[in-house]
Scaffold this motif. Structure first.
Motif, PDB file in Angstrom:
ATOM      1  N   LEU A  27      14.309   4.498  -0.749  1.00 53.28           N
ATOM      2  CA  LEU A  27      13.132   4.447   0.116  1.00 53.28           C
ATOM      3  C   LEU A  27      11.909   4.096  -0.728  1.00 53.28           C
ATOM      4  O   LEU A  27      11.622   4.759  -1.718  1.00 53.28           O
ATOM      5  CB  LEU A  27      12.920   5.791   0.816  1.00 53.28           C
ATOM      6  N   ARG A  28      11.203   3.041  -0.350  1.00 53.98           N
ATOM      7  CA  ARG A  28      10.026   2.593  -1.083  1.00 53.98           C
ATOM      8  C   ARG A  28       8.830   2.487  -0.150  1.00 53.98           C
ATOM      9  O   ARG A  28       8.964   2.251   1.046  1.00 53.98           O
ATOM     10  CB  ARG A  28      10.273   1.207  -1.697  1.00 53.98           C
ATOM     11  N   HIS A  29       7.637   2.648  -0.726  1.00 54.57           N
ATOM     12  CA  HIS A  29       6.393   2.369  -0.004  1.00 54.57           C
ATOM     13  C   HIS A  29       5.853   1.058  -0.580  1.00 54.57           C
ATOM     14  O   HIS A  29       5.543   0.982  -1.760  1.00 54.57           O
ATOM     15  CB  HIS A  29       5.387   3.498  -0.195  1.00 54.57           C
ATOM     16  N   VAL A  30       5.799   0.041   0.268  1.00 58.09           N
ATOM     17  CA  VAL A  30       5.426  -1.294  -0.179  1.00 58.09           C
ATOM     18  C   VAL A  30       3.983  -1.589   0.238  1.00 58.09           C
ATOM     19  O   VAL A  30       3.611  -1.368   1.397  1.00 58.09           O
ATOM     20  CB  VAL A  30       6.389  -2.354   0.402  1.00 58.09           C
ATOM     21  N   PHE A  31       3.178  -2.085  -0.702  1.00 57.21           N
ATOM     22  CA  PHE A  31       1.759  -2.370  -0.467  1.00 57.21           C
ATOM     23  C   PHE A  31       1.509  -3.866  -0.652  1.00 57.21           C
ATOM     24  O   PHE A  31       1.812  -4.423  -1.711  1.00 57.21           O
ATOM     25  CB  PHE A  31       0.878  -1.587  -1.451  1.00 57.21           C
ATOM     26  N   LEU A  32       0.959  -4.497   0.374  1.00 59.90           N
ATOM     27  CA  LEU A  32       0.599  -5.908   0.287  1.00 59.90           C
ATOM     28  C   LEU A  32      -0.915  -6.014   0.100  1.00 59.90           C
ATOM     29  O   LEU A  32      -1.687  -5.670   0.991  1.00 59.90           O
ATOM     30  CB  LEU A  32       1.033  -6.659   1.559  1.00 59.90           C
ATOM     31  N   PHE A  33      -1.323  -6.462  -1.093  1.00 57.54           N
ATOM     32  CA  PHE A  33      -2.740  -6.698  -1.381  1.00 57.54           C
ATOM     33  C   PHE A  33      -3.042  -8.185  -1.190  1.00 57.54           C
ATOM     34  O   PHE A  33      -2.131  -8.988  -0.973  1.00 57.54           O
ATOM     35  CB  PHE A  33      -3.077  -6.261  -2.805  1.00 57.54           C
ATOM     36  N   THR A  34      -4.310  -8.528  -1.273  1.00 55.31           N
ATOM     37  CA  THR A  34      -4.714  -9.923  -1.055  1.00 55.31           C
ATOM     38  C   THR A  34      -4.144 -10.878  -2.090  1.00 55.31           C
ATOM     39  O   THR A  34      -4.096 -12.081  -1.861  1.00 55.31           O
ATOM     40  CB  THR A  34      -6.248 -10.029  -1.047  1.00 55.31           C
ATOM     41  N   ASP A  35      -3.680 -10.354  -3.231  1.00 60.65           N
ATOM     42  CA  ASP A  35      -3.159 -11.265  -4.259  1.00 60.65           C
ATOM     43  C   ASP A  35      -1.806 -10.850  -4.842  1.00 60.65           C
ATOM     44  O   ASP A  35      -1.266 -11.549  -5.684  1.00 60.65           O
ATOM     45  CB  ASP A  35      -4.171 -11.405  -5.398  1.00 60.65           C
ATOM     46  N   LEU A  36      -1.259  -9.702  -4.386  1.00 60.15           N
ATOM     47  CA  LEU A  36       0.034  -9.301  -4.937  1.00 60.15           C
ATOM     48  C   LEU A  36       0.753  -8.333  -3.994  1.00 60.15           C
ATOM     49  O   LEU A  36       0.144  -7.708  -3.129  1.00 60.15           O
ATOM     50  CB  LEU A  36      -0.111  -8.686  -6.329  1.00 60.15           C
ATOM     51  N   LEU A  37       2.069  -8.221  -4.207  1.00 63.93           N
ATOM     52  CA  LEU A  37       2.904  -7.274  -3.463  1.00 63.93           C
ATOM     53  C   LEU A  37       3.377  -6.219  -4.454  1.00 63.93           C
ATOM     54  O   LEU A  37       3.929  -6.546  -5.506  1.00 63.93           O
ATOM     55  CB  LEU A  37       4.114  -7.995  -2.846  1.00 63.93           C
ATOM     56  N   LEU A  38       3.159  -4.952  -4.108  1.00 64.47           N
ATOM     57  CA  LEU A  38       3.486  -3.856  -5.018  1.00 64.47           C
ATOM     58  C   LEU A  38       4.484  -2.924  -4.341  1.00 64.47           C
ATOM     59  O   LEU A  38       4.283  -2.501  -3.204  1.00 64.47           O
ATOM     60  CB  LEU A  38       2.221  -3.097  -5.419  1.00 64.47           C
ATOM     61  N   CYS A  39       5.569  -2.628  -5.039  1.00 61.12           N
ATOM     62  CA  CYS A  39       6.604  -1.721  -4.532  1.00 61.12           C
ATOM     63  C   CYS A  39       6.515  -0.406  -5.296  1.00 61.12           C
ATOM     64  O   CYS A  39       6.603  -0.401  -6.534  1.00 61.12           O
ATOM     65  CB  CYS A  39       7.988  -2.354  -4.695  1.00 61.12           C
ATOM     66  N   ALA A  40       6.316   0.695  -4.559  1.00 64.38           N
ATOM     67  CA  ALA A  40       6.090   1.981  -5.220  1.00 64.38           C
ATOM     68  C   ALA A  40       7.027   3.057  -4.676  1.00 64.38           C
ATOM     69  O   ALA A  40       7.550   2.954  -3.574  1.00 64.38           O
ATOM     70  CB  ALA A  40       4.641   2.421  -5.033  1.00 64.38           C
ATOM     71  N   LYS A  41       7.193   4.081  -5.486  1.00 60.68           N
ATOM     72  CA  LYS A  41       7.990   5.243  -5.099  1.00 60.68           C
ATOM     73  C   LYS A  41       7.077   6.455  -5.094  1.00 60.68           C
ATOM     74  O   LYS A  41       6.267   6.636  -6.005  1.00 60.68           O
ATOM     75  CB  LYS A  41       9.121   5.444  -6.109  1.00 60.68           C
ATOM     76  N   LEU A  42       7.186   7.262  -4.058  1.00 57.05           N
ATOM     77  CA  LEU A  42       6.369   8.474  -3.984  1.00 57.05           C
ATOM     78  C   LEU A  42       6.949   9.516  -4.928  1.00 57.05           C
ATOM     79  O   LEU A  42       8.104   9.930  -4.799  1.00 57.05           O
ATOM     80  CB  LEU A  42       6.352   9.021  -2.550  1.00 57.05           C
ATOM     81  N   LYS A  43       6.166   9.900  -5.932  1.00 51.80           N
ATOM     82  CA  LYS A  43       6.653  10.831  -6.946  1.00 51.80           C
ATOM     83  C   LYS A  43       6.651  12.256  -6.422  1.00 51.80           C
ATOM     84  O   LYS A  43       5.743  12.667  -5.695  1.00 51.80           O
ATOM     85  CB  LYS A  43       5.765  10.755  -8.201  1.00 51.80           C
ATOM     86  N   LYS A  44       7.677  13.002  -6.787  1.00 49.98           N
ATOM     87  CA  LYS A  44       7.715  14.418  -6.433  1.00 49.98           C
ATOM     88  C   LYS A  44       6.813  15.172  -7.397  1.00 49.98           C
ATOM     89  O   LYS A  44       6.888  14.996  -8.610  1.00 49.98           O
ATOM     90  CB  LYS A  44       9.146  14.944  -6.517  1.00 49.98           C
ATOM     91  N   THR A  45       5.975  16.015  -6.848  1.00 49.45           N
ATOM     92  CA  THR A  45       5.051  16.779  -7.698  1.00 49.45           C
ATOM     93  C   THR A  45       5.231  18.260  -7.423  1.00 49.45           C
ATOM     94  O   THR A  45       5.726  18.664  -6.373  1.00 49.45           O
ATOM     95  CB  THR A  45       3.594  16.383  -7.410  1.00 49.45           C
ATOM     96  N   SER A  46       4.805  19.068  -8.369  1.00 50.71           N
ATOM     97  CA  SER A  46       4.906  20.512  -8.185  1.00 50.71           C
ATOM     98  C   SER A  46       3.868  20.975  -7.167  1.00 50.71           C
ATOM     99  O   SER A  46       2.912  20.278  -6.877  1.00 50.71           O
ATOM    100  CB  SER A  46       4.676  21.217  -9.527  1.00 50.71           C
ATOM    101  N   VAL A  47       4.089  22.150  -6.640  1.00 47.89           N
ATOM    102  CA  VAL A  47       3.217  22.684  -5.594  1.00 47.89           C
ATOM    103  C   VAL A  47       1.780  22.770  -6.100  1.00 47.89           C
ATOM    104  O   VAL A  47       1.515  23.217  -7.207  1.00 47.89           O
ATOM    105  CB  VAL A  47       3.707  24.092  -5.155  1.00 47.89           C
TER     106      VAL A  47
END
Length: 856
Positions: A314-334
């Motif tokens: 599962l990825r969160h994909v961001f389309l900017f005006t000049d690039l496409l970025l594929c990111a993963k939501l990092k698990k963080t501590s409480v």
């Protein structure tokens, strides 16, 4: 800053369609109430932000013409005035309930303000007075405005009659929008100040992450925990919602009613207010500047499933005006803020779209789950939802949390394994990537958005590690889509969606510049993803196709209908190939929210979807599952539909009704390899024509069958079994089938299930065995038609087993809001048991005299 843009997007998309989705917590369109993120933290509303939207969104419709605050003419013809005023009361009652929730949210926000102010003057201040004034700026004023509005509106609804006027209250509410303007201007600073204070002060962090909101008076849930950031967003969302309710009030208010001009004026003020905010959109949208000093803006984002190293991610994909970025939501501590980890990015100047032919040597193996496992997940999710509601009513919060966790696990798995439509992109200087989507709609949207940006003079960019880290860090604040599309992320106050059957007539389409071969497909959302449900015939070589085709579409918690218009291409040398499918050209696409008020009406509701200059006219009406599947005692003496099967076979002097034999024969002749056979809806008018032909025993039946679309023939067979006055497996034996399938011991289950078949009347048994063998032959072609035994059992189970009205009233009724109830699942399991069984012979079954009581 995206927040003003979001509010405007919501209003534009809903105003232009004149369709509003209303529930107990206000309007639930693209600006839905805050939901829970995957880790349970509060986030801001789900917004699907289209890159094609004009900045001047509230004042203009999708074609650029001004949107009038006056609703369309003719909504309240003479006979409907009384009904309209009753609808007006329902709208007001719902909005009042949402006002109570909103006031409770503001009150929760104000609760810590007073002790914080008191502490600010002490020797151990938590925050300075300046910080407190910044964070809670204008909240007290907004609370007072809405408390007075609520107190004034409540008695009008409690003492309702047709002459009641409430327009003056909405006028007063609209006139105080200046307070909201001040709040909006300060909003960004307020959120940033709250964030900095939380990082610097552990005591304030605990306060800001756990504010207690009272539930409605009617609710058994006393309080819920919400973050300060989520509550600070509520006023932004509320302006849009107040504007939307004015549209619905005007829609159901006669023009000669004294409320009409007052409501119209309130709407004008509200729209002007939102339009003025739009003027500030563009400068606030700047996210990060490129090394050349140009503005890099977020255009589109969303959750997609990527195939990486042979598995689904599962990825969160961001389309900017000049690039496409594929990111993963990092698990963080409480207690820590969520962050994104960049997996990869491609400059749009280097991005190309890849087809199967291009990537023949590098296609990864894609994990797929059998259909029956996906259906089983859906079953479990619905069972968990039902159990959660029961436990909540008992106040068992720990049990509820445990059930929610189990449901989330099932939903996460379903989310990963449902999509199957490939979307390939390629970096000219390197690697290729593969995403899986649930619909052509999404694939087309992503592709169109990227291609539109690529028309500009783009230059390749290379981000340094620091620049990439900064951009990825900004993603969390810039994102417009906050939650993965799962049902459990919806607040309990939100609409659970519709369960039943949506009848849709696709009338015609206009706006084509050149003649083409045109057809439409229909999709509805189901468990977070969209599913194709129907397809019109191809209207050849025309600029004005007129289909006038009706479809019956099954809804599973659905809230939205999509219509996609395609141009059929018959020249196979010019076709794009993706996976193993031939992809026709999408020439237009649009969607409409399934408005609960319109859906609950028994009348047809006509609408128009505008898509890229094309207008598709359609009508729809809704019927509950219970109503659609309700069996009624037979009163007919002639015909075959709605007549007892024993009467039909006796009249025909046959063992299996003629209609069953002919439909099966035709499906096996030319439809057994049809994708989605028995699942895809046939044209309702064709089905009715076949029904009439079989009922009157016309001599043209065989000619009609040979010419008719195969989905209509499949639909006619399903309709025949659905309209039997009692189910094929009989009312008398229904309880025994339900209990027999639940037996754990295989031998006992075998004895019981076979004895139940022997107990059926001969015409029912022979017809059932004939259908059983046919469905097995259909399932043998599953690699081609995508219809497994489980899929076929899901389609036919309730049709063959659902009891008649008299039996349903004894406790075997399926709740309309829970299509996957225990009874429905058991009905599916009964048919699946026989489908998976070795061939059952009528003569062998009758020779076997092993006795087993049906009183199991």
């Amino acid at each position: 800053m995206a927040f003003f843009f979001e509010a405007a997007c919501v209003l534009r998309s809903l105003v232009s369609s004149q369709d509003f989705n209303y529930n107990n917590d206000g309007y639930d369109g693209d600006g839905a109430e805050d939901r829970k993120s995957q880790d349970g933290s509060e986030t801001m509303p789900f917004i699907d932000e289209s890159p094609t939207m004009s900045p001047q969104l509230c004042a203009r419709g999708p074609d650029g013409e001004a949107v009038s605050p006056t609703p369309p003419e003719g909504l309240l013809p003479g006979g409907d005035i009384e009904k309209g005023l009753e609808m007006k009361k329902l709208v007001l009652s719902g909005f009042l309930a949402s006002e109570e929730i909103y006031i409770n949210q503001l009150e929760a926000l104000l609760l810590p303000m007073r002790p914080l102010k008191a502490a600010a003057t002490s020797s151990k201040p938590v925050l300075s007075m300046e910080q407190i004034e910044t964070i809670f700026f204008k909240i007290q004023d907004i609370f007072q405005i809405h408390k007075e509005f609520y107190d004034a509106l409540l008695p009008h609804i409690q003492q309702w009659d047709d002459k009641v006027t409430v327009g003056h209250l909405f006028q007063k509410l609209a006139s105080e929008l200046g307070v909201y303007k001040a709040f909006l201007d300060n909003y960004k600073v307020a959120v940033e100040t709250a964030e900095k204070c939380a990082q610097a002060n552990m005591q304030f962090q605990k306060i800001s992450e756990n504010l207690k909101v009272k539930g409605p008076k009617e609710s058994k849930d006393l309080t819920s925990s919400v973050t300060m950031e989520a509550l600070l967003y509520k006023p932004i969302d509320r302006v849009t919602r107040s504007t939307l309710v004015l549209h619905d009030l005007l829609k159901h208010t006669p023009k000669d009613h004294p409320d009409f001009p007052l409501l119209q004026d309130a709407l004008r003020i509200s729209q002007n207010f939102l339009s003025s905010i739009n003027e500030e959109i563009d400068p606030r949208r700047t996210a990060v500047t490129t090394p050349k000093g140009e503005a890099r803006q977020l255009v589109k984002d969303g959750f997609l499933v990527e195939v990486s190293e042979g598995s689904r991610k599962l990825r969160h994909v961001f389309l900017f005006t000049d690039l496409l970025l594929c990111a993963k939501l990092k698990k963080t501590s409480v207690g820590k803020h969520q962050q994104y980890e960049c997996k990869w990015y491609i400059p749009l100047a280097d991005l190309t779209f890849q087809t199967l032919d291009d990537a023949a040597d590098s296609i990864p193996h894609i994990q797929t789950l059998p259909e029956h496992e996906l259906d089983e997940m859906k079953n479990k999710i619905c069972v968990f939802k039902s159990e959660i509601q029961k436990e909540k009513s008992k106040g068992q919060s720990r049990v509820v949390e445990r059930l929610r966790k189990k449901m989330n696990e099932q939903e996460s798995c379903l989310l990963l394994h449902s999509p199957s439509i490939p979307f390939r992109i390629h970096n000219k200087n390197g690697k290729s990537y593969l995403f899986l989507l649930s619909s052509d709609y999404e694939r087309s949207e992503w592709r169109e958005s990227i291609e539109k940006l690529q028309k500009k003079d783009l230059q390749a960019c290379v981000l340094s590690s620091v620049e990439l880290q900064v951009l990825t860090g900004f993603c969390f604040k810039l994102r417009t889509v906050h939650n993965i599309p799962l049902t459990s992320h919806k607040d309990d106050e939100e609409s659970p969606g519709h369960y039943g059957f949506l009848h849709v007539i696709v009338h015609s389409a206009t706006g084509f510049k050149e003649s083409a071969n045109l057809y439409c497909t229909l999709e509805v959302d189901s468990f977070g993803y969209y599913v194709g449900k129907a397809k019109t015939r191809v209207f050849r070589d025309t600029t004005e196709p007129t289909w006038n085709e009706e479809f019956e579409i099954e809804l599973e918690g659905s809230q939205c209908l999509r219509i996609l218009c395609y141009e059929k291409c018959y020249d196979k040398t010019k076709l794009n190939k993706d996976d193993n499918e031939i992809v026709d050209k999408i020439v237009g696409k649009g969607q409409v929210q399934l408005d609960p008020q319109a859906v609950q009406s028994k009348n047809w509701h006509m609408d128009v979807i505008e898509m890229n200059g094309i207008k598709v006219e359609f009508s729809m009406k809704f019927s509950s599952r219970d109503l659609s599947l309700k069996r009624t005692p037979s009163k007919k003496q002639s015909g075959v539909f709605g007549v007892k099967i024993s009467v039909v076979t006796k009249r025909e002097r046959s063992k299996v009704p003629y209609i069953v034999r002919q439909c099966i024969e035709e499906v096996e002749k030319r439809g057994i390899e049809e994708v989605g056979i028995y699942r895809i809806s046939g044209v309702a008018t064709d089905i009715q024509a076949l029904k009439a032909a079989f009922d009157t025993n016309t001599k043209d039946i065989l000619v009609m069958l040979s010419d008719m679309d195969i989905n209509a023939i499949a639909g006619t067979l399903k309709l025949y079994f659905r309209e039997l006055p009692e189910p094929l497996l009989t009312d008398r034996l229904y309880p025994a089938f339900m209990e027999g399938i639940a037996l754990s011991d295989p031998a006992a289950k075998e004895n019981c299930m076979m004895h139940l078949l022997r107990s059926l009347p001969d015409p029912n048994l022979i017809t059932f065995l004939t259908l059983l063998e046919h469905l097995k032959r259909v399932a043998e072609k599953e690699p081609i038609n995508k219809m497994s035994l489980h899929n076929l059992a899901t389609v036919f189970g309730p049709t063959l087993l659902r009891p008649s009205e008299s039996e349903s009233s004894k406790g075997h009724v399926t709740l309309a809001s829970d299509i996957w109830s225990h009874d429905v699942m058991a009905q599916v399991q009964v048919l699946l048991y026989y489908l998976q069984h070795q061939p059952i012979s009528f003569s062998e079954l009758k020779r076997n005299t092993l006795y087993f009581s049906t009183d199991v």
